[in-house]
Design a protein around this motif. Structure first.
Motif, PDB file in Angstrom:
ATOM      1  N   TYR A  16       0.839  -1.205   0.000  1.00 42.41           N
ATOM      2  CA  TYR A  16       0.000   0.000   0.000  1.00 42.41           C
ATOM      3  C   TYR A  16       0.869   1.249   0.000  1.00 42.41           C
ATOM      4  O   TYR A  16       0.574   2.227  -0.675  1.00 42.41           O
ATOM      5  N   GLY A  17       1.943   1.211   0.778  1.00 37.81           N
ATOM      6  CA  GLY A  17       2.813   2.383   0.889  1.00 37.81           C
ATOM      7  C   GLY A  17       3.644   2.571  -0.363  1.00 37.81           C
ATOM      8  O   GLY A  17       4.217   1.638  -0.897  1.00 37.81           O
ATOM      9  N   LYS A  24      -1.159   2.855  -4.134  1.00 39.57           N
ATOM     10  CA  LYS A  24      -1.076   2.525  -5.560  1.00 39.57           C
ATOM     11  C   LYS A  24      -1.873   1.278  -5.964  1.00 39.57           C
ATOM     12  O   LYS A  24      -2.575   1.316  -6.986  1.00 39.57           O
ATOM     13  N   PRO A  25      -1.833   0.167  -5.221  1.00 45.23           N
ATOM     14  CA  PRO A  25      -2.571  -1.021  -5.684  1.00 45.23           C
ATOM     15  C   PRO A  25      -4.073  -0.798  -5.808  1.00 45.23           C
ATOM     16  O   PRO A  25      -4.739  -1.515  -6.556  1.00 45.23           O
ATOM     17  N   LEU A  26      -4.593   0.191  -5.064  1.00 41.26           N
ATOM     18  CA  LEU A  26      -6.043   0.423  -5.067  1.00 41.26           C
ATOM     19  C   LEU A  26      -6.454   1.557  -6.006  1.00 41.26           C
ATOM     20  O   LEU A  26      -7.638   1.909  -6.077  1.00 41.26           O
ATOM     21  N   ALA A  27      -5.491   2.121  -6.721  1.00 41.91           N
ATOM     22  CA  ALA A  27      -5.822   3.207  -7.656  1.00 41.91           C
ATOM     23  C   ALA A  27      -6.841   2.724  -8.679  1.00 41.91           C
ATOM     24  O   ALA A  27      -6.701   1.645  -9.260  1.00 41.91           O
ATOM     25  N   ASP A  28      -7.865   3.519  -8.895  1.00 43.24           N
ATOM     26  CA  ASP A  28      -8.939   3.124  -9.809  1.00 43.24           C
ATOM     27  C   ASP A  28      -8.505   3.276 -11.263  1.00 43.24           C
ATOM     28  O   ASP A  28      -8.025   4.328 -11.680  1.00 43.24           O
ATOM     29  N   ILE A  29      -8.678   2.205 -12.022  1.00 45.02           N
ATOM     30  CA  ILE A  29      -8.444   2.229 -13.462  1.00 45.02           C
ATOM     31  C   ILE A  29      -9.641   1.565 -14.125  1.00 45.02           C
ATOM     32  O   ILE A  29      -9.888   0.368 -13.920  1.00 45.02           O
ATOM     33  N   ALA A  30     -10.392   2.347 -14.861  1.00 48.23           N
ATOM     34  CA  ALA A  30     -11.573   1.831 -15.572  1.00 48.23           C
ATOM     35  C   ALA A  30     -12.533   1.104 -14.641  1.00 48.23           C
ATOM     36  O   ALA A  30     -13.087   0.043 -14.977  1.00 48.23           O
ATOM     37  N   GLY A  31     -12.709   1.645 -13.437  1.00 48.10           N
ATOM     38  CA  GLY A  31     -13.692   1.099 -12.516  1.00 48.10           C
ATOM     39  C   GLY A  31     -13.229  -0.064 -11.663  1.00 48.10           C
ATOM     40  O   GLY A  31     -14.015  -0.626 -10.908  1.00 48.10           O
ATOM     41  N   GLN A 101       4.790  -7.905 -10.552  1.00 52.02           N
ATOM     42  CA  GLN A 101       4.532  -6.694  -9.788  1.00 52.02           C
ATOM     43  C   GLN A 101       3.076  -6.238  -9.901  1.00 52.02           C
ATOM     44  O   GLN A 101       2.465  -6.309 -10.975  1.00 52.02           O
ATOM     45  N   GLY A 102       2.554  -5.725  -8.784  1.00 52.35           N
ATOM     46  CA  GLY A 102       1.161  -5.289  -8.736  1.00 52.35           C
ATOM     47  C   GLY A 102       0.893  -3.962  -9.400  1.00 52.35           C
ATOM     48  O   GLY A 102      -0.253  -3.494  -9.424  1.00 52.35           O
ATOM     49  N   ASP A 103       1.950  -3.321  -9.952  1.00 57.95           N
ATOM     50  CA  ASP A 103       1.754  -2.041 -10.639  1.00 57.95           C
ATOM     51  C   ASP A 103       1.942  -2.178 -12.151  1.00 57.95           C
ATOM     52  O   ASP A 103       2.344  -1.239 -12.831  1.00 57.95           O
ATOM     53  N   GLU A 104       1.644  -3.382 -12.672  1.00 63.75           N
ATOM     54  CA  GLU A 104       1.767  -3.643 -14.113  1.00 63.75           C
ATOM     55  C   GLU A 104       0.416  -4.063 -14.697  1.00 63.75           C
ATOM     56  O   GLU A 104       0.230  -5.197 -15.151  1.00 63.75           O
ATOM     57  N   VAL A 229       3.091   1.562 -13.452  1.00 60.10           N
ATOM     58  CA  VAL A 229       2.574   2.727 -12.725  1.00 60.10           C
ATOM     59  C   VAL A 229       3.512   3.045 -11.565  1.00 60.10           C
ATOM     60  O   VAL A 229       3.501   2.364 -10.548  1.00 60.10           O
ATOM     61  N   ASP A 230       4.343   4.069 -11.747  1.00 62.91           N
ATOM     62  CA  ASP A 230       5.272   4.508 -10.711  1.00 62.91           C
ATOM     63  C   ASP A 230       4.903   5.865 -10.130  1.00 62.91           C
ATOM     64  O   ASP A 230       5.199   6.159  -8.981  1.00 62.91           O
ATOM     65  N   THR A 231       4.277   6.713 -10.924  1.00 66.65           N
ATOM     66  CA  THR A 231       3.980   8.087 -10.530  1.00 66.65           C
ATOM     67  C   THR A 231       2.537   8.423 -10.904  1.00 66.65           C
ATOM     68  O   THR A 231       1.895   7.694 -11.673  1.00 66.65           O
ATOM     69  N   PRO A 232       2.004   9.533 -10.399  1.00 69.20           N
ATOM     70  CA  PRO A 232       0.665   9.969 -10.827  1.00 69.20           C
ATOM     71  C   PRO A 232       0.560  10.155 -12.334  1.00 69.20           C
ATOM     72  O   PRO A 232      -0.472   9.861 -12.938  1.00 69.20           O
ATOM     73  N   GLU A 233       1.656  10.611 -12.970  1.00 59.89           N
ATOM     74  CA  GLU A 233       1.649  10.799 -14.415  1.00 59.89           C
ATOM     75  C   GLU A 233       1.536   9.458 -15.130  1.00 59.89           C
ATOM     76  O   GLU A 233       0.802   9.326 -16.124  1.00 59.89           O
TER      77      GLU A 233
END
Length: 428
Positions: A16-17, A24-31, A101-104, A229-233
């Protein structure tokens, strides 16, 4: 999922941190939360027998359970993702563990399937990973990890530096390492006991610990992958891709025609010294000066922007032949716009380099921005990229070299003939 004598488990670490993007893992992408997209793609891998999310945060665990996924709670104290995977091994039985990785969220199931197939087909491969071709511009980015391979596909080395180094000309081909790993159970059981070698400390790449211990890492080449997904951008870019929105082209170093640099903390180490007369003294790095001249002689203007003004600074700028500058500036956004107008370039053709909060307006004004390595975390988060050198230790030169490489002018850096073309005008 397919059956096999060897069981394959895909483990998705999801902390989470995050310094740059908390939660980041909970960031909404397409619902859907991002971790759900990764999980669902992992489930499409035909030769995997189990898919689990490994997290140290109950909020992530609740989200995974909500969409019907399997979750394993792990300690928050693991120094690396591989150590976390070793803990999961005690709860999930398999012969091969794939760390995804959970950000892919754009990961291709076929790539993971190919990685698993490679491990299942060759019992001598103890660790597997992925890579894909990149251009010389991306190879110059220290945040992009490069790998060179032996003929049999085993990794020879991983580095943040461009490898192999093109000594004579831009003839090298580069491979980007994709941070997906497959481990045999025996490797994970031994990983925590392996010593951390000098090269791991230097490069900050944990896979070098395995190489130093004598393990072979087999790298499978795939097609270029979508961004993580590493940054808000990055998050906004992935959201746009997954929603089918047209992609807005971003500036690259190949587009740059103006470099705006801060002084204190970038061209110097940030220290301010006074002599007996009260004159302010500063320590500049000689290679930064050379970098400025190399850029100017190759069609890229350099501008110096400082919140301070002093005779020392003016003398240094004059010695370097820099004619674009503003000193004693309070509003760096307005100053950047003025410098761009004076140079006749657009924001997309401009990059700035800074080290502190006062530089954030300059970051906003320019198409690209770089933070020095010792900048605060929130300044790095606002920058397009972070350099590997600290202020006053050649950070500007690092950026200058990357620009020259991206624009096909690497010969002036690495060959006598190339440098001879501009040496008469050089100054340090």
């Amino acid at each position: 999922m397919a059956s096999s004598e060897q069981r394959v488990a895909i483990v998705i670490p999801a902390r989470y941190g995050s310094t740059r993007l908390p939660g980041k893992p909970l960031a909404d992408i397409a619902g859907k939360p991002m971790v759900q997209h990764v999980y669902e793609r992992a489930q499409q891998v035909a030769n995997a027998h189990a898919v689990v999310v490994a997290t140290d945060d109950e909020r992530v665990a609740q989200a995974v359970r909500a969409f019907g996924g399997e979750c394993v709670m792990t300690s928050p104290d693991h120094p690396s993702g591989t150590d976390r995977l070793a803990e999961v091994m005690g709860q999930v039985d398999a012969d091969v563990y794939i760390n995804l990785q959970g950000d892919e969220p754009l990961v291709r199931p076929a790539d993971i399937e190919a990685l698993a197939a490679g491990m299942l087909a060759d019992a001598t491969v103890s660790v597997g990973t992925l890579c894909h071709p990149i251009d010389s511009h991306e190879a110059g980015n220290p945040n992009t990890v490069k790998v060179v391979l032996a003929t049999n596909g085993n990794a020879l080395y991983f580095s943040r530096s461009p490898i192999p180094y093109p000594r004579d000309a831009e003839t090298a081909t580069y491979l980007k390492h994709v941070g997906v790993y497959a481990y045999r159970r025996s490797v994970l059981s031994e990983y925590a006991e392996l010593p951390q070698p000098m090269m791991e400390h230097a490069e900050k790449l944990e896979q070098l610990r395995l190489m130093a211990a004598g393990y072979c890492i087999r790298a499978y080449v795939v097609e270029p992958t979508g961004p993580g997904v590493d940054t808000p951008e990055c998050l906004e870019q992935v959201r746009a891709i997954m929603s089918g929105q047209p992609q807005v082209s971003r500036p690259t170093l190949a587009d740059i025609r103006l470099v705006i640099t801060d002084v204190d903390g970038v061209l110097t180490d940030g220290g301010i010294y006074y002599d007996a007369t009260g004159e302010c003294l500063k320590r500049f790095h000689v290679r930064d000066g050379m970098g400025m001249r190399l850029l100017e002689e190759n069609g890229v203007r350099v501008a110096v922007l400082s919140g301070r003004d002093s005779a020392t600074l003016r003398k240094r700028v004059a010695d370097l032949g820099v004619t674009l500058f503003q000193f004693g500036v309070k509003d760096k956004l307005a100053a950047c716009n003025q410098l761009m107008a004076e140079a006749g370039v657009s924001a997309a053709q401009t990059v700035c380099i800074g080290d502190d909060s006062i530089d954030l307006p300059a970051f906003a004004a320019c198409g690209m921005s770089f933070a020095v390595a010792d900048a605060p975390a929130y300044v790095k988060a606002a920058a397009t990229q972070t350099l590997s050198a600290a202020g006053g230790t050649g950070a500007f030169r690092e950026l200058a070299d990357a620009i020259l490489h991206a624009q096909g002018n690497a010969a002036v850096l690495g060959t006598a003939a190339g440098y001879a073309q501009v040496m008469a005008k050089m100054a340090q």
